[in-house]
Scaffold this motif. Structure first.
Motif, PDB file in Angstrom:
ATOM      1  N   PHE A 125      33.915   3.763  40.538  1.00 36.25           N
ATOM      2  CA  PHE A 125      34.544   3.481  39.251  1.00 36.25           C
ATOM      3  C   PHE A 125      34.953   2.020  39.221  1.00 36.25           C
ATOM      4  O   PHE A 125      35.025   1.353  40.262  1.00 36.25           O
ATOM      5  N   CYS A 138      36.264   9.719  37.478  1.00 35.90           N
ATOM      6  CA  CYS A 138      35.376   9.700  38.633  1.00 35.90           C
ATOM      7  C   CYS A 138      35.581  10.945  39.500  1.00 35.90           C
ATOM      8  O   CYS A 138      34.620  11.523  40.015  1.00 35.90           O
ATOM      9  N   ASP A 189      26.696   4.639  42.923  1.00 33.83           N
ATOM     10  CA  ASP A 189      27.291   5.699  42.116  1.00 33.83           C
ATOM     11  C   ASP A 189      26.279   6.802  41.799  1.00 33.83           C
ATOM     12  O   ASP A 189      25.098   6.549  41.535  1.00 33.83           O
ATOM     13  N   LEU A 191      34.282   7.977  47.437  1.00 40.58           N
ATOM     14  CA  LEU A 191      34.634   7.716  46.049  1.00 40.58           C
ATOM     15  C   LEU A 191      35.441   6.434  46.061  1.00 40.58           C
ATOM     16  O   LEU A 191      36.563   6.407  46.573  1.00 40.58           O
ATOM     17  N   PHE A 203      30.418   7.905  44.782  1.00 40.76           N
ATOM     18  CA  PHE A 203      30.959   7.795  43.429  1.00 40.76           C
ATOM     19  C   PHE A 203      31.692   6.464  43.305  1.00 40.76           C
ATOM     20  O   PHE A 203      32.422   6.061  44.215  1.00 40.76           O
TER      21      PHE A 203
END
Length: 480
Positions: free
Chosen positions: A427, A438, A411, A398, A425
């Motif tokens: 952001f 997220c 993502d 992430l 993931f």
């Protein structure tokens, strides 16, 4: 082609960050392509103790404050590659890490300690120290080796090609300008502007001006550092280098980072059978006193605990992470206030937060294997290696969309999930709301076990080994 790599750190002998992993792996990958590669290192205690078959090459007189300097050669413990080491006890035989004393402060003579590294590299390039080996290319890594291109450029008879790799532009190697008298560098007129940075001496700027090619460790970071936001005052110079600046993504040494063979793990595993990963998670949770079944994933932070790495942001969203049923394991060290924040959080939530505030390589392997999600919400990130390690271990990264993180993590949007491209993931905004959202998306996907498994297996199948990157470096060398 003979290539000399110049650096301060190399895994497993000396490591404070990803630089050590790169310097350990890239020369080996180049040697596998048929290049004649050697490494030059300062004689730190761990280096002198870790090299095999050390023997003297040449003994020099006083230099850079050291009464005696001896250049030795030996073999690296894992790869067997030849490595020169500068044995200068007055400069290198000290407690602490390569840059800081036990009190956490920079050594006051760091300018001389690292200038000697560049000076020796230049004399090796000139063929003056080892009659049996002379490099065609000298590849210097980060500001500590920043004077390598400068010393070589000051010898008009040398045709040695120089490459300088920026591993982190934020560390510019700044010292008082009057220290130039200790370094044997010309510093008048145009020469002064080549190493002066706002009234200080900058090892980084010296390299950016004098190296024949400047490179950094991901394509996105190469673009970012040409902007005022990420350029640390050197963006104009980097824009001026134009086509002489490039980005080559770092690779991963899968002989070290592979869950199928990793001896640090309580149980190994493969993408075809992730039972061992579940066992790693359960064992770690048991050891830490965590509950075994939470509503959300086990999150991990592995690395330096600094504001650059987004750790203030992690602390700010920790209540939301815990409210979503997540757990957090942290390993690393860094800024005192951030360490204190994680220490306080662990004391307040002993069944869901754990912080090991020092680096332990074996424990880092175990944590990456046990975790479901690796948090890398960096403010900026030249390349990042932990997200690449995580992918191989079936741990979903992430990350914030910057630098090498943007180049390697796709993502898990609905569109990317349908297309079969998602591996983590991502952001954008460097704020708590974006990171919290997220984390919520990660928790939602975690509850969809088949979808989560598909993304895990996709990440584990990706190949970020050094082969492609080494080929790109060889092409860069040959171009100059």
């Amino acid at each position: 082609m003979r290539v000399l790599h110049v650096a301060v750190e190399i895994f497993p002998l000396v490591k404070t960050g990803g630089l050590a992993d790169v310097v350990a792996a890239l020369p080996v990958a180049l040697a596998a392509r048929g290049l004649d590669v050697r490494v030059l290192l300062p004689g730190l205690p761990a280096v002198l103790n870790g090299l095999a078959d050390l023997k003297p090459v040449i003994r020099l007189g006083p230099a850079f404050g050291a009464a005696v300097v001896t250049l030795r050669i030996g073999h690296l413990p894992d790869s067997g590659l030849s490595a020169y080491v500068i044995d200068a006890p007055f400069l290198y035989q000290r407690d602490g890490n390569p840059y800081l004393g036990p009190d956490g402060r920079d050594w006051r003579d760091n300018h001389r300690r690292f200038a000697l590294l560049g000076w020796i590299a230049a004399h090796l390039a000139a063929g003056e120290l080892d009659q049996d080996w002379q490099p065609d290319v000298v590849h210097a890594h980060d500001w500590h080796a920043g004077l390598v291109p400068a010393y070589i450029a000051q010898n008009p008879a040398l045709t040695t090609a120089t490459v300088f790799t920026i591993h982190n532009l934020a560390f510019r190697g700044l010292f008082p300008l009057d220290y130039h008298g200790d370094l044997g560098l010309l510093i008048s007129g145009q020469d002064r502007s080549a190493i002066e940075f706002h009234g200080q001496l900058s090892f980084m700027k010296a390299a950016l001006v004098h190296a024949k090619r400047v490179n950094t460790v991901s394509p996105s970071y190469a673009r970012e550092i040409c902007t005022a936001e990420f350029g640390w005052g050197l963006d104009g110079l980097l824009r001026d280098r134009g086509r002489e600046l490039s980005g080559i993504l770092n690779g991963v040494d899968y002989s070290v980072w592979d869950p199928t063979t990793d001896r640090a793990l309580p149980e190994t595993y493969t993408a075809a059978d992730l039972g061992g990963k579940k066992a790693c998670k359960l064992k770690l949770q048991t050891e830490l006193g965590f509950t075994h079944r939470g509503k959300g994933p086990l999150f991990a932070v592995v690395g330096r605990l600094t504001s650059q790495k987004g750790m203030v942001l992690v602390l700010s969203v920790l209540p939301a992470l815990l409210a979503a049923g997540g757990q957090l394991v942290v390993i690393g060290s860094g800024e005192a206030d951030i360490e204190a924040g994680f220490r306080t959080a662990a004391a307040a939530h002993p069944h869901a937060v754990f912080a090991h505030l020092a680096y332990d390589d074996a424990l880092a392997h175990r944590i990456i294997a046990a975790a479901d999600v690796l948090l890398v919400p960096s403010h900026f990130e030249p390349c990042g290696l932990t997200q690449l390690y995580a992918l191989r271990y079936g741990t979903l990264p992430l990350v914030r969309r910057v630098g090498g993180l943007a180049d390697t993590v796709i993502d898990a949007t609905p569109e990317n999930l349908r297309a079969g491209t998602a591996n983590g993931f991502v952001f954008g905004d460097a704020g708590s709301h974006a990171l919290t959202a997220c984390i919520a998306e990660a928790c939602a996907l975690f509850r969809d076990a088949p979808a989560w498994l598909e993304v895990q297996k996709r990440g584990m199948a990706q190949d970020f080994s050094w082969g492609d990157s080494a080929a790109r470096y060889e092409a860069l060398y040959r171009s100059i």
